[in-house]
Structures are given as structure tokens and as C-alpha cells.
Design a protein around this motif. Structure first.
Motif, short mmCIF file in Angstrom:
data_model
loop_
_atom_site.label_atom_id
_atom_site.label_comp_id
_atom_site.label_asym_id
_atom_site.label_seq_id
_atom_site.Cartn_x
_atom_site.Cartn_y
_atom_site.Cartn_z
N ALA A 157 0.41 -1.31 -0.01
CA ALA A 157 0.32 -0.23 -0.12
C ALA A 157 0.89 1.35 -0.34
O ALA A 157 0.71 2.44 -0.45
CB ALA A 157 -0.93 -0.49 1.84
N LEU A 158 2.06 1.28 1.01
CA LEU A 158 2.80 2.44 0.76
C LEU A 158 3.49 2.75 -0.03
O LEU A 158 3.76 3.25 -0.87
CB LEU A 158 3.80 2.41 1.66
CG LEU A 158 2.90 2.51 3.46
CD1 LEU A 158 4.22 1.94 4.57
CD2 LEU A 158 2.42 3.73 3.26
N VAL A 159 3.80 1.48 -1.13
CA VAL A 159 5.02 1.52 -2.36
C VAL A 159 4.14 2.36 -3.16
O VAL A 159 4.45 3.12 -3.91
CB VAL A 159 5.51 0.26 -2.88
CG1 VAL A 159 6.19 0.20 -3.92
CG2 VAL A 159 6.30 -0.30 -1.42
N ILE B 166 3.94 5.33 -5.34
CA ILE B 166 4.28 5.64 -6.90
C ILE B 166 2.59 6.94 -8.11
O ILE B 166 2.98 7.36 -8.35
CB ILE B 166 4.14 4.23 -7.14
CG1 ILE B 166 5.51 3.30 -7.21
CG2 ILE B 166 4.19 4.09 -9.15
CD1 ILE B 166 5.28 2.45 -7.53
N LEU B 167 2.21 6.06 -6.99
CA LEU B 167 0.65 7.22 -7.38
C LEU B 167 0.74 8.63 -7.10
O LEU B 167 0.27 9.31 -8.09
CB LEU B 167 -0.78 6.71 -6.94
CG LEU B 167 -2.35 7.68 -7.00
CD1 LEU B 167 -2.45 7.23 -7.96
CD2 LEU B 167 -2.96 6.92 -5.55
N LEU C 22 -3.42 2.13 -10.02
CA LEU C 22 -3.06 1.69 -8.66
C LEU C 22 -4.36 2.29 -7.59
O LEU C 22 -4.07 1.35 -6.31
CB LEU C 22 -1.76 2.60 -8.17
CG LEU C 22 -0.34 2.62 -9.18
CD1 LEU C 22 0.47 3.11 -9.29
CD2 LEU C 22 -0.05 0.94 -9.37
N PRO C 23 -4.58 3.32 -7.77
CA PRO C 23 -6.07 3.85 -6.16
C PRO C 23 -6.34 2.50 -5.74
O PRO C 23 -6.66 2.80 -4.68
CB PRO C 23 -6.88 4.85 -6.97
CG PRO C 23 -6.26 4.95 -8.49
CD PRO C 23 -5.08 4.38 -8.95
N TYR D 31 -5.11 -2.84 -1.01
CA TYR D 31 -3.33 -3.69 0.53
C TYR D 31 -3.57 -2.98 2.03
O TYR D 31 -3.66 -3.42 2.71
CB TYR D 31 -2.14 -2.84 -0.41
CG TYR D 31 -1.71 -4.57 -1.66
CD1 TYR D 31 -2.42 -5.51 -1.11
CD2 TYR D 31 -2.61 -3.61 -2.75
CE1 TYR D 31 -1.97 -6.78 -2.14
CE2 TYR D 31 -1.65 -4.83 -3.59
CZ TYR D 31 -1.31 -5.94 -3.63
OH TYR D 31 -0.65 -7.16 -4.04
N ALA D 32 -4.47 -1.69 1.71
CA ALA D 32 -4.66 -1.02 2.93
C ALA D 32 -5.90 -1.87 3.99
O ALA D 32 -5.51 -1.05 4.94
CB ALA D 32 -5.25 0.82 2.68
N THR D 33 -6.74 -2.16 3.00
CA THR D 33 -7.91 -2.35 4.24
C THR D 33 -8.37 -4.25 4.04
O THR D 33 -8.83 -4.73 4.76
CB THR D 33 -9.29 -1.46 3.62
OG1 THR D 33 -9.57 -2.37 2.02
CG2 THR D 33 -9.01 -0.20 3.37
#
Length: 214
Positions: free
Chosen positions: A16-18, A22-23, A65-66, A72-74
Motif C-alpha cells: 500500500a505504501l509503495v 508511486i501514485l 493503482l488507487p 492492500y490498506a484495508t
């Protein structure tokens, strides 16, 4: 049990961070790059044509990517199997198209520097647009069958896990192998082209220096 869940969450947070990083960088930078190329540069040169298509490809990649960041965050996927398959295919398809367009730019530089006279009839904007159209056609032809198979696979299984469940897709290994071969081939072409261009430039510069000294 808790330790297992924590082990699964840590890689997802890294993803999620990566992807978020990039986004945040890729969306404005690629949008600005595309705007500058279209507004300030003429599309009459093959280099500009390939650069515009590369910027479009990178922008489409960033647009996918969003929802990856959200997943990956949730750890949840609210949009169903079709949306999951479309975003996955969009992501990987534009990795392929970006790789190919970078290679076409490198080959174009090779023709312009190493074979400037013999390549004049090849390095035209019309030929560049034809080559770009072939690249997009190739990407679409490769992507459509995989997207259909992936949608069917997700619908027949647990679609709520989306990207996590795609790892179990039986067609994934063949696509991963195809992706590796494509990227490796493009890398070899880029290295060879770069080496030839660098050698040619050094040779011409040394010849010019000798003429100036004489």
C-alpha cells in the motif's frame, strides 16, 4: 493466530505504501509530461510520437493503482470480479506497453545516431504511429483472453480477496513467464542499442577532436 494475521498484514501495508508513493508522484508527473509533449513538441518526429505513447501508457498504469492501494490498506475488495480483473489486466498490460515503448525509443535513437542516412525513410512520424498502433494492438490481443479467464476464475472463487486470490490463478504462472521473457528481451535490446549509440558517439567525438587538433 494473531501472529499469522500480523505477518500477512505487514507485506500488504508495504504494498500500500509503495503503490501510494508511486501514485502520488506518477500521476501529476506523467500528466504534466503528457501535457508538455502535446503542447510544446510537434508530433511530426518519431521520438515525440513514442514519448507521447509512453506517457499515456505510464499514466494508464498509474490510474490502476488507487484501488490497489485501497485493497492492500484495508484487505477488502468491494467492486466484484470484473473490476478486479480489469484493474489487474490494466496494470500488467501497461507494464508491457511501457517496456515496449521504452525499447522503441531506444531503437529509434540507434537508427538516428548509428544509421542516420540509411534510416531516413524509416524514421517518419507515420511509421512511428503505425509502430505505436501495433504495440497497442499486441497488448490488447494478449490481454483480452487473460482478462476473460481471470474474470471467470474470480467469479468461481472468492472474489472479495481480489489481488490476494489472483496469486492462486492457474493461468498466472504462464503470464508471469511471458512477462519475464518480454521484459528480459526488451532489456537486452535496450542494452545493445545503448552500447552501440555510446560507441558511435565516442568514435565521432574522437574523430572530431583529431580533426580540430590537425
Amino acid at each position: 493466530m494473531n501472529s499469522t494475521m500480523e505477518d500477512e498484514l505487514q507485506p500488504q501495508l508495504v504494498y500500500a505504501l509503495v503503490f501510494g508513493f508511486i501514485l502520488v508522484l506518477g500521476l501529476p508527473l506523467n500528466a504534466v509530461s503528457l501535457w508538455i509533449l502535446l503542447r510544446r513538441h510537434s508530433l511530426k518526429s518519431p521520438s515525440a510520437v513514442f514519448m507521447v505513447n509512453l506517457a499515456i501508457s505510464d499514466l494508464l498504469l498509474v490510474i490502476s493503482l488507487p484501488m490497489r492501494v485501497y485493497f492492500y490498506a484495508t484487505g477488502t475488495w468491494p467492486l466484484g470480479a470484473t473490476a478486479c480483473a480489469c484493474i489487474t489486466v490494466l496494470f500488467y498490460s501497461n507494464i508491457r506497453s511501457s517496456t515496449i515503448f521504452i525499447t522503441t525509443i531506444c531503437v529509434d535513437r540507434l537508427l538516428a545516431v548509428v544509421y542516420p542516412l540509411r534510416s531516413r525513410h524509416l524514421r517518419t512520424s507515420s511509421n512511428a504511429w503505425k509502430a505505436a498502433a501495433l504495440v497497442w494492438l499486441f497488448v490488447v490481443v494478449v490481454s483480452i483472453p487473460w482478462s476473460v479467464k481471470l474474470t471467470r476464475f474470480l467469479r468461481g472463487n472468492n472474489e472479495s480477496t481480489c489481488f490476494a486470490f489472483i496469486r492462486r490463478d492457474p493461468n498466472r504462472s504462464s503470464m508471469a513467464y511471458f512477462q519475464f521473457v518480454l521484459v528480459f528481451t526488451m532489456l537486452v535490446v535496450n542494452i545493445v542499442c545503448t552500447a552501440l549509440v555510446s560507441w558511435t558517439l565516442r568514435t565521432h567525438l574522437s574523430d572530431s577532436a583529431r580533426v580540430s587538433n590537425k
